[in-house]
Design a protein around this motif. Structure first.
Motif, PDB file in Angstrom:
ATOM      1  N   VAL A  12      51.162  63.673  -8.844  1.00 19.28           N
ATOM      2  CA  VAL A  12      50.474  63.471  -7.570  1.00 19.28           C
ATOM      3  C   VAL A  12      49.088  62.921  -7.882  1.00 19.28           C
ATOM      4  O   VAL A  12      48.415  63.393  -8.794  1.00 19.28           O
ATOM      5  N   GLY A  13      48.689  61.899  -7.159  1.00 19.05           N
ATOM      6  CA  GLY A  13      47.397  61.246  -7.391  1.00 19.05           C
ATOM      7  C   GLY A  13      47.503  60.002  -8.248  1.00 19.05           C
ATOM      8  O   GLY A  13      46.526  59.255  -8.381  1.00 19.05           O
ATOM      9  N   ALA A  14      48.686  59.759  -8.824  1.00 15.81           N
ATOM     10  CA  ALA A  14      48.864  58.552  -9.647  1.00 15.81           C
ATOM     11  C   ALA A  14      48.672  57.302  -8.782  1.00 15.81           C
ATOM     12  O   ALA A  14      49.194  57.219  -7.672  1.00 15.81           O
ATOM     13  N   GLN A  15      47.906  56.353  -9.302  1.00 16.18           N
ATOM     14  CA  GLN A  15      47.619  55.109  -8.591  1.00 16.18           C
ATOM     15  C   GLN A  15      48.647  54.043  -8.944  1.00 16.18           C
ATOM     16  O   GLN A  15      48.974  53.872 -10.117  1.00 16.18           O
ATOM     17  N   LEU A  16      49.146  53.331  -7.942  1.00 17.33           N
ATOM     18  CA  LEU A  16      49.969  52.156  -8.193  1.00 17.33           C
ATOM     19  C   LEU A  16      49.013  51.002  -8.464  1.00 17.33           C
ATOM     20  O   LEU A  16      47.941  50.919  -7.843  1.00 17.33           O
ATOM     21  N   PRO A  17      49.356  50.096  -9.374  1.00 15.40           N
ATOM     22  CA  PRO A  17      48.459  48.976  -9.679  1.00 15.40           C
ATOM     23  C   PRO A  17      48.206  48.117  -8.431  1.00 15.40           C
ATOM     24  O   PRO A  17      49.147  47.662  -7.787  1.00 15.40           O
ATOM     25  N   GLU A  18      46.931  47.928  -8.092  1.00 21.05           N
ATOM     26  CA  GLU A  18      46.568  47.112  -6.932  1.00 21.05           C
ATOM     27  C   GLU A  18      47.071  45.683  -7.120  1.00 21.05           C
ATOM     28  O   GLU A  18      47.014  45.135  -8.219  1.00 21.05           O
ATOM     29  N   GLN A  19      47.544  45.095  -6.027  1.00 21.66           N
ATOM     30  CA  GLN A  19      48.023  43.713  -6.036  1.00 21.66           C
ATOM     31  C   GLN A  19      47.338  42.936  -4.921  1.00 21.66           C
ATOM     32  O   GLN A  19      47.037  43.494  -3.863  1.00 21.66           O
ATOM     33  N   VAL A  20      47.122  41.658  -5.168  1.00 28.59           N
ATOM     34  CA  VAL A  20      46.571  40.763  -4.149  1.00 28.59           C
ATOM     35  C   VAL A  20      47.604  39.677  -3.894  1.00 28.59           C
ATOM     36  O   VAL A  20      48.014  38.971  -4.822  1.00 28.59           O
ATOM     37  N   TYR A  21      48.043  39.584  -2.641  1.00 31.31           N
ATOM     38  CA  TYR A  21      49.056  38.607  -2.264  1.00 31.31           C
ATOM     39  C   TYR A  21      48.426  37.523  -1.391  1.00 31.31           C
ATOM     40  O   TYR A  21      47.847  37.834  -0.341  1.00 31.31           O
ATOM     41  N   PRO A  22      48.524  36.261  -1.795  1.00 29.02           N
ATOM     42  CA  PRO A  22      47.982  35.180  -0.974  1.00 29.02           C
ATOM     43  C   PRO A  22      48.878  34.926   0.237  1.00 29.02           C
ATOM     44  O   PRO A  22      50.095  35.122   0.171  1.00 29.02           O
ATOM     45  N   THR A  99      43.077  27.811   0.858  1.00 28.86           N
ATOM     46  CA  THR A  99      43.161  29.165   0.318  1.00 28.86           C
ATOM     47  C   THR A  99      43.844  30.152   1.245  1.00 28.86           C
ATOM     48  O   THR A  99      44.418  31.128   0.782  1.00 28.86           O
ATOM     49  N   GLY A 100      43.773  29.951   2.550  1.00 32.62           N
ATOM     50  CA  GLY A 100      44.403  30.875   3.485  1.00 32.62           C
ATOM     51  C   GLY A 100      43.734  32.228   3.463  1.00 32.62           C
ATOM     52  O   GLY A 100      42.514  32.340   3.461  1.00 32.62           O
ATOM     53  N   ALA A 101      44.553  33.276   3.414  1.00 35.82           N
ATOM     54  CA  ALA A 101      44.054  34.650   3.413  1.00 35.82           C
ATOM     55  C   ALA A 101      44.661  35.395   2.228  1.00 35.82           C
ATOM     56  O   ALA A 101      45.488  34.842   1.501  1.00 35.82           O
ATOM     57  N   GLU A 102      44.236  36.626   2.073  1.00 38.85           N
ATOM     58  CA  GLU A 102      44.812  37.495   1.051  1.00 38.85           C
ATOM     59  C   GLU A 102      45.079  38.860   1.663  1.00 38.85           C
ATOM     60  O   GLU A 102      44.334  39.312   2.530  1.00 38.85           O
ATOM     61  N   ILE A 103      46.146  39.487   1.191  1.00 36.65           N
ATOM     62  CA  ILE A 103      46.418  40.873   1.531  1.00 36.65           C
ATOM     63  C   ILE A 103      46.292  41.659   0.223  1.00 36.65           C
ATOM     64  O   ILE A 103      47.010  41.384  -0.739  1.00 36.65           O
ATOM     65  N   THR A 104      45.345  42.594   0.198  1.00 39.51           N
ATOM     66  CA  THR A 104      45.141  43.433  -0.976  1.00 39.51           C
ATOM     67  C   THR A 104      45.807  44.775  -0.711  1.00 39.51           C
ATOM     68  O   THR A 104      45.504  45.439   0.287  1.00 39.51           O
ATOM     69  N   VAL A 105      46.724  45.139  -1.610  1.00 37.38           N
ATOM     70  CA  VAL A 105      47.535  46.330  -1.394  1.00 37.38           C
ATOM     71  C   VAL A 105      47.371  47.296  -2.564  1.00 37.38           C
ATOM     72  O   VAL A 105      47.423  46.891  -3.731  1.00 37.38           O
TER      73      VAL A 105
END
Length: 142
Positions: A12-22, A99-105
């Motif tokens: 519990v508390g483990a972080q998933l690697p952040e991703q940035v999707y264009p 460039t459009g936008a990005e979704i950072t997850v």
């Protein structure tokens, strides 16, 4: 394909690697073709602005899919997702430029459930705004 993340190794508390999707307008056109959702707010700037939007916006389900991708990439198995839910809280505004936008997850393991299931809380942001609220996935791990 089997999950690459093992239940026994996750805390519990483990972080998933952040991703940035264009997200570009071309992505929205492709998604419209695949989904059948040709609402002009997703491709026509003049129409989007005429209904009070700041510009063309991404399909909500497109944004939801990109956020879900964080979890499926983490597990290595799209079939590992047992349950997935979100509330849409803000649109992903996609300007008509190169460039459009990005979704950072990002995500964090919130709970270990019975058996080999974990509950992941997901955060998705774009343009400084949280675009999904109460986004969670229940995932079956190896």
């Amino acid at each position: 394909m089997t999950a690459t993340v093992r239940y026994a190794d996750v805390e519990v508390g483990a972080q998933l690697p952040e991703q940035v999707y264009p997200v570009r307008r071309l992505d929205l056109v492709r998604y419209a073709g695949a989904s059948g959702d040709f609402n002009p707010i997703h491709w026509n700037e003049r129409f989007a602005k005429s209904v009070g939007l700041p510009d063309v916006i991404a399909h909500g389900m497109f944004s939801m899919a990109e956020a879900g991708r964080l979890v499926t990439d983490w597990t290595g198995d799209p079939g590992a997702v047992v349950e997935y839910s979100v509330r849409f809280s803000a649109p992903v505004v996609v300007p008509d430029d190169d460039t459009g936008a990005e979704i950072t997850v990002s995500g964090v393991v919130k709970e270990k459930l019975d058996g080999d299931l974990v509950k992941v809380a997901i955060t998705a942001r774009s343009g400084g705004a949280k675009v999904l609220a109460r986004a969670t996935a229940v995932v079956r791990l190896a």
